[in-house]
Design a protein around this motif. Structure first.
Motif, PDB file in Angstrom:
ATOM      1  N   THR A 115      -1.148  -8.550 -13.792  1.00  0.00           N
ATOM      2  CA  THR A 115      -0.612  -9.602 -12.933  1.00  0.00           C
ATOM      3  C   THR A 115      -0.455  -9.109 -11.502  1.00  0.00           C
ATOM      4  O   THR A 115      -0.835  -9.796 -10.539  1.00  0.00           O
ATOM      5  CB  THR A 115       0.752 -10.085 -13.459  1.00  0.00           C
ATOM      6  OG1 THR A 115       0.597 -10.603 -14.781  1.00  0.00           O
ATOM      7  CG2 THR A 115       1.335 -11.170 -12.564  1.00  0.00           C
ATOM      8  N   ALA A 116       0.105  -7.912 -11.364  1.00  0.00           N
ATOM      9  CA  ALA A 116       0.309  -7.352 -10.020  1.00  0.00           C
ATOM     10  C   ALA A 116      -1.020  -7.150  -9.302  1.00  0.00           C
ATOM     11  O   ALA A 116      -1.153  -7.462  -8.114  1.00  0.00           O
ATOM     12  CB  ALA A 116       1.072  -6.042 -10.110  1.00  0.00           C
ATOM     13  N   THR A 117      -2.013  -6.642 -10.018  1.00  0.00           N
ATOM     14  CA  THR A 117      -3.316  -6.399  -9.394  1.00  0.00           C
ATOM     15  C   THR A 117      -3.943  -7.689  -8.908  1.00  0.00           C
ATOM     16  O   THR A 117      -4.446  -7.771  -7.774  1.00  0.00           O
ATOM     17  CB  THR A 117      -4.256  -5.707 -10.398  1.00  0.00           C
ATOM     18  OG1 THR A 117      -3.677  -4.462 -10.801  1.00  0.00           O
ATOM     19  CG2 THR A 117      -5.619  -5.463  -9.777  1.00  0.00           C
ATOM     20  N   VAL A 118      -3.915  -8.713  -9.751  1.00  0.00           N
ATOM     21  CA  VAL A 118      -4.506 -10.003  -9.365  1.00  0.00           C
ATOM     22  C   VAL A 118      -3.759 -10.599  -8.175  1.00  0.00           C
ATOM     23  O   VAL A 118      -4.387 -11.094  -7.224  1.00  0.00           O
ATOM     24  CB  VAL A 118      -4.500 -10.975 -10.558  1.00  0.00           C
ATOM     25  CG1 VAL A 118      -4.886 -12.388 -10.101  1.00  0.00           C
ATOM     26  CG2 VAL A 118      -5.438 -10.496 -11.643  1.00  0.00           C
ATOM     27  N   CYS A 119      -2.440 -10.566  -8.219  1.00  0.00           N
ATOM     28  CA  CYS A 119      -1.648 -11.144  -7.121  1.00  0.00           C
ATOM     29  C   CYS A 119      -1.915 -10.417  -5.805  1.00  0.00           C
ATOM     30  O   CYS A 119      -2.122 -11.049  -4.758  1.00  0.00           O
ATOM     31  CB  CYS A 119      -0.160 -11.087  -7.459  1.00  0.00           C
ATOM     32  SG  CYS A 119       0.364 -12.244  -8.742  1.00  0.00           S
ATOM     33  N   CYS A 120      -1.904  -9.085  -5.836  1.00  0.00           N
ATOM     34  CA  CYS A 120      -2.117  -8.309  -4.607  1.00  0.00           C
ATOM     35  C   CYS A 120      -3.512  -8.551  -4.037  1.00  0.00           C
ATOM     36  O   CYS A 120      -3.672  -8.792  -2.831  1.00  0.00           O
ATOM     37  CB  CYS A 120      -1.921  -6.821  -4.878  1.00  0.00           C
ATOM     38  SG  CYS A 120      -0.214  -6.352  -5.253  1.00  0.00           S
ATOM     39  N   LEU A 121      -4.527  -8.521  -4.901  1.00  0.00           N
ATOM     40  CA  LEU A 121      -5.890  -8.737  -4.429  1.00  0.00           C
ATOM     41  C   LEU A 121      -6.078 -10.150  -3.904  1.00  0.00           C
ATOM     42  O   LEU A 121      -6.791 -10.365  -2.916  1.00  0.00           O
ATOM     43  CB  LEU A 121      -6.884  -8.449  -5.558  1.00  0.00           C
ATOM     44  CG  LEU A 121      -7.009  -6.986  -5.988  1.00  0.00           C
ATOM     45  CD1 LEU A 121      -7.975  -6.849  -7.149  1.00  0.00           C
ATOM     46  CD2 LEU A 121      -7.452  -6.116  -4.812  1.00  0.00           C
ATOM     47  N   ALA A 122      -5.448 -11.118  -4.552  1.00  0.00           N
ATOM     48  CA  ALA A 122      -5.576 -12.508  -4.102  1.00  0.00           C
ATOM     49  C   ALA A 122      -4.943 -12.697  -2.731  1.00  0.00           C
ATOM     50  O   ALA A 122      -5.517 -13.367  -1.856  1.00  0.00           O
ATOM     51  CB  ALA A 122      -4.924 -13.439  -5.125  1.00  0.00           C
ATOM     52  N   LEU A 123      -3.756 -12.122  -2.510  1.00  0.00           N
ATOM     53  CA  LEU A 123      -3.089 -12.252  -1.223  1.00  0.00           C
ATOM     54  C   LEU A 123      -3.911 -11.632  -0.097  1.00  0.00           C
ATOM     55  O   LEU A 123      -3.970 -12.169   1.016  1.00  0.00           O
ATOM     56  CB  LEU A 123      -1.708 -11.595  -1.285  1.00  0.00           C
ATOM     57  CG  LEU A 123      -0.664 -12.303  -2.157  1.00  0.00           C
ATOM     58  CD1 LEU A 123       0.571 -11.424  -2.338  1.00  0.00           C
ATOM     59  CD2 LEU A 123      -0.265 -13.637  -1.540  1.00  0.00           C
ATOM     60  N   ILE A 124      -4.550 -10.515  -0.389  1.00  0.00           N
ATOM     61  CA  ILE A 124      -5.378  -9.860   0.627  1.00  0.00           C
ATOM     62  C   ILE A 124      -6.684 -10.629   0.837  1.00  0.00           C
ATOM     63  O   ILE A 124      -7.142 -10.800   1.968  1.00  0.00           O
ATOM     64  CB  ILE A 124      -5.664  -8.404   0.211  1.00  0.00           C
ATOM     65  CG1 ILE A 124      -4.363  -7.587   0.220  1.00  0.00           C
ATOM     66  CG2 ILE A 124      -6.696  -7.759   1.132  1.00  0.00           C
ATOM     67  CD1 ILE A 124      -4.494  -6.190  -0.357  1.00  0.00           C
ATOM     68  N   ALA A 125      -7.257 -11.124  -0.249  1.00  0.00           N
ATOM     69  CA  ALA A 125      -8.560 -11.797  -0.161  1.00  0.00           C
ATOM     70  C   ALA A 125      -8.505 -13.078   0.652  1.00  0.00           C
ATOM     71  O   ALA A 125      -9.484 -13.425   1.328  1.00  0.00           O
ATOM     72  CB  ALA A 125      -9.079 -12.093  -1.570  1.00  0.00           C
TER      73      ALA A 125
END
Length: 551
Positions: free
Chosen positions: A359-369
């Motif tokens: 969950t953390a990985t997806v959220c962090c990557l989505a916010l940056i993307a």
């Protein structure tokens, strides 16, 4: 690991500034050295918008290059934002663990608010922004533990946020909101007293300066409409603010926020936040932060509507010192602590279905993307510049005989071929030990928003009318400087090249009274900052020893 991750995010944003040179972008002005002029102490006609930052940079630049001071403070502000958001998340939703802290740090650093304020040049505001989660964590700790040393971090973080008036007001608001949480430690009244006392100490420079200089007599009502929050494509004003965007200046916006992609980016950010809202709402320390976040989004939206604009105009005209309210979007910073904690709580909400790390990985990557152009100085638009050699020569010439300086061209913003495409504030007032007469006038969308520099406006008219040396000297002008290769004047030339021309006039004017009072107010702020820092370190060391004893 989280502090290192926050620093990595910060470096990804500010990497171009690591090169030699000076930050010179719209409102961000750094020079090799600054001085404790009347303007740096707030003793001029203009409202004290840059106190005590000008005082601090002036003092620090006598030891370290002023450009380096500003860049270090900016990097520190963003780093503190990420690290502090993670610390606050750990205090409010400890079940989120390190995975949630990574999400909180990403959301705090990688968002449209940071991008837009960087492009607007509001480096000191971002220092205050970076202090907000630390203020919240400190007050929540004071409410929970009640330890005698717990008040020092509140003093330190509020004072540090007070590098600029807006930062101080943001920090005080966060502190008072967190006082409302439940706790078994210090009472709400005690926490509020500590918070307000810290805020008063931090605000002394810009409370005292206008009181003794009379600058509060000038109104800042002009420009209320121009400085209102702005709607982004497909979002409207409320949606833009909810996505942490919507700055008034459409030129200080990353490209991805100028198209309908802003709608997608906002949806992603709000989805991350929404996932954790219910979880945070069940935590006593989280409820005030969520309420504050909602108010921080809705209030600026209302201030941008017709009735809201009229109300802000009336308030500013009635209480001129509240001109700080004009730029309503900057108050959206108050939403960041609540957003960050909710983002961290998303991993708790989904923990039964999805591993926390995933969950953390997806959220962090989505916010940056969805905000890729924040990287590398907002797509290279925030890069250091080098001053032409003539500027150093002109500054040294005037500093050897510091008399009042009139500057052309008109308006506060300049367009220099060597400083990039964006307009910048005139660097000269911060580079000279002499008084620089500035009108504060701004051109926004083809309309001139007048500043408070009435005397500077009169002198400008004299210079443009072709007044001679004696007439200008009688008006208290010591030097005239024409920047950017402007027209040559029929006055005695002291220095001239293709970038700047300096004319020696010889007039003078006494310094403003009450300089000692203004300096004393700034020293109180500085002492509060240092005492708070010492107390914070001592409290951290005591807590560390107790944890070691337990284990």
């Amino acid at each position: 690991m989280v502090p290192a991750y926050s620093l990595a995010l910060t470096v990804a944003v500010t990497a171009p500034l690591l090169a030699p040179g000076y930050l010179l972008l719209r409102d961000a002005v750094s020079t090799p050295r600054s001085y404790l002029t009347d303007a740096a102490l707030g003793l001029t006609e203009a409202a004290p918008r840059a106190l005590p930052q000008d005082f601090f940079v002036a003092v620090a630049s006598h030891v370290v290059d002023g450009g380096l001071v500003v860049k270090v403070l900016l990097v520190a502000g963003l780093w503190l934002a990420g690290w502090g958001a993670a610390t606050l998340a750990d205090a409010v939703v400890p079940a989120a663990g390190m995975a949630g802290q990574f999400v909180a740090a990403t959301l705090a650093v990688w968002n449209p608010y940071v991008a837009e304020r960087l492009l607007q040049g509001h480096w000191s505001l971002l220092v205050g922004y970076g202090c907000l989660p630390w203020v919240a964590a400190a007050v929540l700790r004071l409410r929970a533990s009640g330890e005698r040393r717990s008040g020092w971090p509140v003093l330190f973080w509020v004072a540090l946020a007070g590098l600029t008036p807006t930062g101080l007001m943001l920090a005080a608001t966060v502190a008072l909101a967190c006082c409302l949480t439940t706790g078994e430690g210090r009472s709400r009244r005690w926490c509020a007293a500590v918070s307000l006392g810290s805020a008063v100490l931090g605000a002394l420079p810009w409370l005292v300066a206008p009181a003794v200089s009379g600058s509060l007599a000038s109104s800042q009502a002009a420009g209320v409409t121009e400085f209102a929050a702005r709607a982004e494509p497909g979002l409207g004003t409320l949606g833009s603010l909810a996505g942490l965007g919507g700055i008034w200046n459409g030129q200080a916006v990353p490209p991805t926020r100028t198209t309908l992609f802003a709608l997608v980016a906002t949806a992603v950010l709000l989805a991350v936040v929404a996932l954790g809202v219910a979880t945070v709402a069940r935590r006593p320390g989280g409820r005030p932060l969520l309420v504050l976040a909602a108010v921080a989004v809705v209030a600026p939206a209302l201030m941008a509507a017709g009735p809201g604009l009229a109300a802000v105009d009336a308030v500013v005209r009635t209480v001129p010192g509240l001109g700080v309210l004009r730029d309503a979007q900057k108050w959206v910073a108050l939403a960041m602590p609540g957003y960050a904690v909710a983002g961290a709580a998303a991993v708790v909400t989904l923990a039964r279905r999805v591993p926390r790390g995933a969950t953390a990985t997806v959220c962090c990557l989505a916010l940056i993307a969805v905000l890729p152009d924040l990287a590398w100085g907002v797509s290279g638009r925030m890069t250091p510049v080098r001053y032409p050699a003539g500027w150093s020569t002109a500054a040294a010439l005037i500093n050897a005989d510091p008399r009042p300086v009139a500057v052309l061209p008109q308006m506060s913003m300049r367009q220099f071929s060597w400083a990039g495409r964006a307009p910048v504030l005139d660097p000269l007032p911060r580079w000279l030990s002499a008084e620089v007469l500035t009108t504060g006038d701004l051109n926004i969308g083809g309309r001139t928003v007048p500043g408070e520099g009435a005397r500077a406006r009169d002198v400008e008219r004299l210079v443009l009318s072709g007044a001679g040396r004696e007439e200008l000297a009688d008006a208290g002008v010591g030097w005239v400087v024409v920047e950017g290769g402007g027209p040559r004047l029929s006055l005695p030339v002291a220095y001239a090249d293709d970038d700047v021309a300096v004319y020696r006039i010889g007039g003078d004017r006494p310094s403003a009274p009450y300089r000692g009072v203004a300096v004393a107010a700034h020293l109180v702020w500085l002492i509060a900052l240092l005492v708070g820092a010492t107390g914070t370190v001592a409290a951290a060391m005591t807590a560390g020893r107790r944890r070691s004893a337990v284990h």
